[in-house]
Design a protein around this motif. Structure first.
Motif, PDB file in Angstrom:
ATOM      1  N   LYS B  32     -16.534   0.837   9.912  1.00 14.46           N
ATOM      2  CA  LYS B  32     -17.782   1.336   9.361  1.00 14.46           C
ATOM      3  C   LYS B  32     -17.663   1.625   7.873  1.00 14.46           C
ATOM      4  O   LYS B  32     -18.617   1.566   7.134  1.00 14.46           O
ATOM      5  N   ALA B  33     -16.473   1.994   7.426  1.00  7.80           N
ATOM      6  CA  ALA B  33     -16.287   2.360   6.030  1.00  7.80           C
ATOM      7  C   ALA B  33     -16.153   1.131   5.146  1.00  7.80           C
ATOM      8  O   ALA B  33     -15.910   1.237   3.966  1.00  7.80           O
ATOM      9  N   GLY B  34     -16.304  -0.047   5.698  1.00  7.66           N
ATOM     10  CA  GLY B  34     -16.223  -1.251   4.885  1.00  7.66           C
ATOM     11  C   GLY B  34     -14.792  -1.709   4.675  1.00  7.66           C
ATOM     12  O   GLY B  34     -14.515  -2.561   3.843  1.00  7.66           O
ATOM     13  N   SER B  35     -13.857  -1.132   5.402  1.00  7.36           N
ATOM     14  CA  SER B  35     -12.474  -1.558   5.290  1.00  7.36           C
ATOM     15  C   SER B  35     -12.225  -2.637   6.327  1.00  7.36           C
ATOM     16  O   SER B  35     -13.024  -2.861   7.216  1.00  7.36           O
ATOM     17  N   ALA B  36     -11.101  -3.291   6.218  1.00  6.37           N
ATOM     18  CA  ALA B  36     -10.836  -4.421   7.095  1.00  6.37           C
ATOM     19  C   ALA B  36      -9.624  -4.141   7.969  1.00  6.37           C
ATOM     20  O   ALA B  36      -8.592  -3.678   7.478  1.00  6.37           O
ATOM     21  N   ALA B  37      -9.763  -4.397   9.255  1.00  7.06           N
ATOM     22  CA  ALA B  37      -8.641  -4.173  10.165  1.00  7.06           C
ATOM     23  C   ALA B  37      -7.464  -5.029   9.733  1.00  7.06           C
ATOM     24  O   ALA B  37      -7.616  -6.221   9.468  1.00  7.06           O
ATOM     25  N   GLY B  38      -6.293  -4.429   9.641  1.00  7.19           N
ATOM     26  CA  GLY B  38      -5.092  -5.187   9.309  1.00  7.19           C
ATOM     27  C   GLY B  38      -4.843  -5.343   7.829  1.00  7.19           C
ATOM     28  O   GLY B  38      -3.733  -5.648   7.417  1.00  7.19           O
ATOM     29  N   ALA B  39      -5.867  -5.148   7.005  1.00  5.48           N
ATOM     30  CA  ALA B  39      -5.674  -5.304   5.561  1.00  5.48           C
ATOM     31  C   ALA B  39      -4.883  -4.129   5.011  1.00  5.48           C
ATOM     32  O   ALA B  39      -4.870  -3.051   5.586  1.00  5.48           O
ATOM     33  N   LEU B 101       6.109   1.211 -11.431  1.00 11.84           N
ATOM     34  CA  LEU B 101       5.201   0.484 -10.529  1.00 11.84           C
ATOM     35  C   LEU B 101       5.985  -0.235  -9.425  1.00 11.84           C
ATOM     36  O   LEU B 101       5.527  -0.312  -8.277  1.00 11.84           O
ATOM     37  N   SER B 102       7.169  -0.744  -9.761  1.00  8.34           N
ATOM     38  CA  SER B 102       8.003  -1.406  -8.745  1.00  8.34           C
ATOM     39  C   SER B 102       8.416  -0.439  -7.650  1.00  8.34           C
ATOM     40  O   SER B 102       8.662  -0.841  -6.514  1.00  8.34           O
ATOM     41  N   GLY B 103       8.532   0.827  -8.011  1.00  8.51           N
ATOM     42  CA  GLY B 103       8.973   1.816  -7.041  1.00  8.51           C
ATOM     43  C   GLY B 103       7.898   2.284  -6.083  1.00  8.51           C
ATOM     44  O   GLY B 103       8.183   2.997  -5.122  1.00  8.51           O
ATOM     45  N   LEU B 104       6.652   1.883  -6.346  1.00 11.57           N
ATOM     46  CA  LEU B 104       5.559   2.334  -5.484  1.00 11.57           C
ATOM     47  C   LEU B 104       5.453   1.452  -4.244  1.00 11.57           C
ATOM     48  O   LEU B 104       5.555   0.238  -4.327  1.00 11.57           O
ATOM     49  N   ASN B 105       5.242   2.081  -3.129  1.00 12.67           N
ATOM     50  CA  ASN B 105       5.000   1.348  -1.890  1.00 12.67           C
ATOM     51  C   ASN B 105       3.526   1.455  -1.523  1.00 12.67           C
ATOM     52  O   ASN B 105       3.123   2.277  -0.705  1.00 12.67           O
ATOM     53  N   MET B 106       2.715   0.639  -2.160  1.00  7.24           N
ATOM     54  CA  MET B 106       1.267   0.742  -1.947  1.00  7.24           C
ATOM     55  C   MET B 106       0.846   0.131  -0.615  1.00  7.24           C
ATOM     56  O   MET B 106      -0.210   0.452  -0.084  1.00  7.24           O
ATOM     57  N   SER B 107       1.661  -0.768  -0.087  1.00  7.65           N
ATOM     58  CA  SER B 107       1.251  -1.448   1.148  1.00  7.65           C
ATOM     59  C   SER B 107       1.312  -0.521   2.359  1.00  7.65           C
ATOM     60  O   SER B 107       0.876  -0.890   3.440  1.00  7.65           O
ATOM     61  N   GLN B 108       1.821   0.692   2.162  1.00  5.25           N
ATOM     62  CA  GLN B 108       1.760   1.666   3.260  1.00  5.25           C
ATOM     63  C   GLN B 108       0.328   2.127   3.515  1.00  5.25           C
ATOM     64  O   GLN B 108       0.034   2.692   4.562  1.00  5.25           O
ATOM     65  N   PHE B 109      -0.558   1.887   2.543  1.00  5.11           N
ATOM     66  CA  PHE B 109      -1.937   2.377   2.671  1.00  5.11           C
ATOM     67  C   PHE B 109      -2.851   1.273   3.193  1.00  5.11           C
ATOM     68  O   PHE B 109      -2.930   0.200   2.613  1.00  5.11           O
ATOM     69  N   ARG B 110      -3.523   1.570   4.283  1.00  9.04           N
ATOM     70  CA  ARG B 110      -4.394   0.581   4.898  1.00  9.04           C
ATOM     71  C   ARG B 110      -5.868   0.914   4.714  1.00  9.04           C
ATOM     72  O   ARG B 110      -6.736   0.227   5.225  1.00  9.04           O
ATOM     73  N   GLY B 116      -7.638  10.387  -2.492  1.00  9.06           N
ATOM     74  CA  GLY B 116      -6.895  11.623  -2.717  1.00  9.06           C
ATOM     75  C   GLY B 116      -5.448  11.476  -2.280  1.00  9.06           C
ATOM     76  O   GLY B 116      -4.516  11.788  -3.039  1.00  9.06           O
ATOM     77  N   ASP B 117      -5.236  10.979  -1.068  1.00 10.08           N
ATOM     78  CA  ASP B 117      -3.872  10.799  -0.551  1.00 10.08           C
ATOM     79  C   ASP B 117      -3.086   9.811  -1.410  1.00 10.08           C
ATOM     80  O   ASP B 117      -1.923  10.037  -1.747  1.00 10.08           O
ATOM     81  N   ILE B 118      -3.735   8.689  -1.741  1.00 12.32           N
ATOM     82  CA  ILE B 118      -3.035   7.628  -2.472  1.00 12.32           C
ATOM     83  C   ILE B 118      -2.623   8.120  -3.861  1.00 12.32           C
ATOM     84  O   ILE B 118      -1.480   7.940  -4.290  1.00 12.32           O
ATOM     85  N   LEU B 119      -3.556   8.787  -4.549  1.00 10.27           N
ATOM     86  CA  LEU B 119      -3.236   9.236  -5.911  1.00 10.27           C
ATOM     87  C   LEU B 119      -2.285  10.429  -5.903  1.00 10.27           C
ATOM     88  O   LEU B 119      -1.494  10.597  -6.838  1.00 10.27           O
ATOM     89  N   ASP B 120      -2.314  11.236  -4.858  1.00  8.47           N
ATOM     90  CA  ASP B 120      -1.292  12.292  -4.729  1.00  8.47           C
ATOM     91  C   ASP B 120       0.091  11.666  -4.573  1.00  8.47           C
ATOM     92  O   ASP B 120       1.071  12.139  -5.161  1.00  8.47           O
TER      93      ASP B 120
END
Lengths: 377, 377
Positions: B32-39, B101-110, B116-120
């Motif tokens: 509903k939030a416009g996000s995609a399953a699995g992305a 930037l290399s040290g960030l694990n952004m793919s943990q966020f779906r 708020g969580d991501i930027l924290d």
């Protein structure tokens, strides 16, 4: 200086040749922004009396109803809902709210997304009237959220899983009735009691005879000496109390500073904090703040106060009046960022006219609906 | 107390029976939030060197390039753009940004909407690195704005017609070259100069020999005595100067308080203000603040600082480094709420790789595109 500032903002000062500034045509912008050519804001409102499940007793008297005003802000066929709740001891009434709302010329606005301009206009249209102002703010948030198809917690980037538990108020009564009320509060994980009377310890002990759930304490300025207040706070701290709200007179900043320095529990400002202009002056005197939409004028002011409270190192609490699920759902959009929530106003009435946020296992539970997440029942 | 707070927030404390809290299934919410399953979020970045149209001279030396890092944050086929600009004297570089930037694990966020969580997470992943942090913040705002189909100024409720004029920097040079630069600055309504050298009065007089446009003055901590500073401020005030930025050392709060008390012009904190934690301590010492995305870590922090600065009664200014139209367009989303803007970083380079906000008649002009309003050239 203000002239120079105005120059920057609107180009009003003649210093050097100032070109005519072509901006985007408003029709072009409105179309892309999801607004409708020719549409304008339309405000309607009507009084409604909330019926309390239990008689509500305060030092100032007892009552079983709370007057509210329900607001509908329509634009291009979409309706945003808002609400003003006006417990009589706070000075607003259906009459004052009606007068305030009647005085607003909302149809001058043809773009609901200019929220800053619109809410500045509402704020400046009369002093005070914060519950009435909050009703327009809430309705405008609901409307714009619906027009954008998004709930506000999502636009603010809050994680809906991080909503807090809400406390549930146990009214002062005879020990037998209090025990009964605690049993009825079984679905809630945190209790709230109002102290500040001769029966403070008895009230806590009665609850503790049947429950060890955490308790939030609201004194409503009831304690008259700082030494007594500190003694009570230490006593409460041994009985799993979470914080103490407004222990002494809101005008006695200094005693609250004295208490905050010595207290093992957060000292939370309620009556001492109404609008953003009060906030910075509390630094050093309180360790927490209780923000309520009806006090500060709505979601926009509440959100700004929360961010500033965080910068001040304050605990942030969200409170409410007796309200339908309309105003409670509006407050709940902000609740993922608070430390403490007391959003039980809709749970205390038996004639709610909105379906919105729910409480599941004691926890505030947001839904995916746009705006403030309510539908009218 | 922090345990009790955690209990409220996440139900971690065992006091009374705690029910398992069923929340909305994350798939339902995401759909509903416009996000995609699995992305999931995917972060890429690459260095880029901005080429300045004119050699840039500071006390610390001259240069004709500014290193930046361009960031792309992808989710379900949609790309958000961000940028870190790193003038060498500020301590970050393409190397440090690349490492961060290399040290960030952004793919943990779906779910990109959990801003708020991501930027924290980004904030806490390492100390400092505020330009690198800003690049992720900007890219995330661009991404979520695109996913919601809305520009950020609109979600924040700002009127795009209320954008300010931007000042345009006239670099220190020989009188002939300065006069030439002022002529070239004809499209801009406000000029900015850096003072703090022996040639301060000469520089102003040279400009005034060919233009009476308002001038913003940035001293970059260059004045060494408060008496000299005050004398200069009075002299500048008679020559249509708008404000004076960071006249003395950022560590000398007290002298700035002394100046603010006596100055007819706003005294604006720049080097003295980096992140939100610095802000409240400036009260009473400065009358304005210069917020830059590269200093504070991005749009989210900047927005919160602006609201708090307003509550403090401060003039609010938005500044920049040498940047492409990417970071400038991000800052411009907030510009309708500022008093002063110095967003000319993209105007000073000749190899921009983004098309975004424009300057029309000297005024910052937002567009209707979602996110931060940029497309890659």
């Amino acid at each position: 200086m203000s002239n120079r500032r105005d120059f920057f903002r609107y180009g009003a000062m003649a210093a050097g040749a100032i070109a005519i500034v072509p901006v985007l045509g408003s029709c072009d912008r409105q179309k892309k922004a999801g607004s409708a050519a020719g549409a304008k804001l339309s405000l309607t409102f009507y009084p409604y009396d909330l019926h309390l499940k239990h008689v509500f007793t305060l030092a100032s008297g007892s009552r079983q109803t709370t007057p509210v005003m329900i607001v509908e802000l329509e634009y291009d066929g979409v309706v945003g809902y808002g609400e003003a709740s006006m417990p009589p001891y706070l000075g607003e009434s259906q009459e004052t709210a009606g007068k305030f709302l009647s005085g607003l010329n909302m149809s001058q606005f043809r773009d609901p997304f200019l929220m800053g301009d619109i809410l500045d206009y509402v704020e400046k249209s009369a002093p005070g009237n914060y519950a009435a102002k909050a009703s327009v703010d809430i309705a405008l948030h609901d409307l714009t959220g619906k027009l954008m198809g998004q709930p506000w917690y999502k636009m603010w980037g809050y994680n809906p899983d991080h909503t807090p538990y809400t406390s549930f108020t146990i009214g002062i009564d005879t020990p037998d009735v209090v025990r009964q009320k605690v049993h009825e509060a079984e679905p809630y994980q945190v209790l709230k009691v109002k102290l500040g009377l001769d029966t403070d310890k008895e009230m806590i002990e009665t609850i503790r005879s049947v429950s060890d759930k955490p308790i939030c304490v609201d004194v409503n300025q009831g304690w008259k000496s700082r030494e007594h207040a500190l003694e009570m706070i230490h006593w409460l701290n041994e009985r799993n109390v979470v914080f103490v709200e407004q222990p002494m007179s809101k005008t006695d900043l200094e005693s609250h500073g004295w208490l905050t320095e010595r207290s093992p529990l957060p000292i939370v400002a309620d009556e001492a904090l109404q609008t953003p202009k009060d906030l910075l002056g509390l630094k050093g005197y309180y360790s927490g703040i209780n923000i309520k939409l009806m006090k500060c004028g709505g979601m926009r002011a509440a959100h700004a106060m929360m961010n500033t409270g965080r910068m001040m190192g304050m605990s942030v609490m969200m409170g409410c009046m007796t309200e339908t699920s309309c105003a409670i759902s509006a407050a709940a959009q902000l609740s993922p960022m608070v430390d403490f929530a007391d959003l039980d106003g809709n749970l205390l009435i038996d004639n709610d006219i909105f379906d919105g946020v729910t409480v599941v296992g004691g926890k505030i539970t947001l839904n995916d609906r746009p705006g403030i997440g309510v539908v009218k029942i």
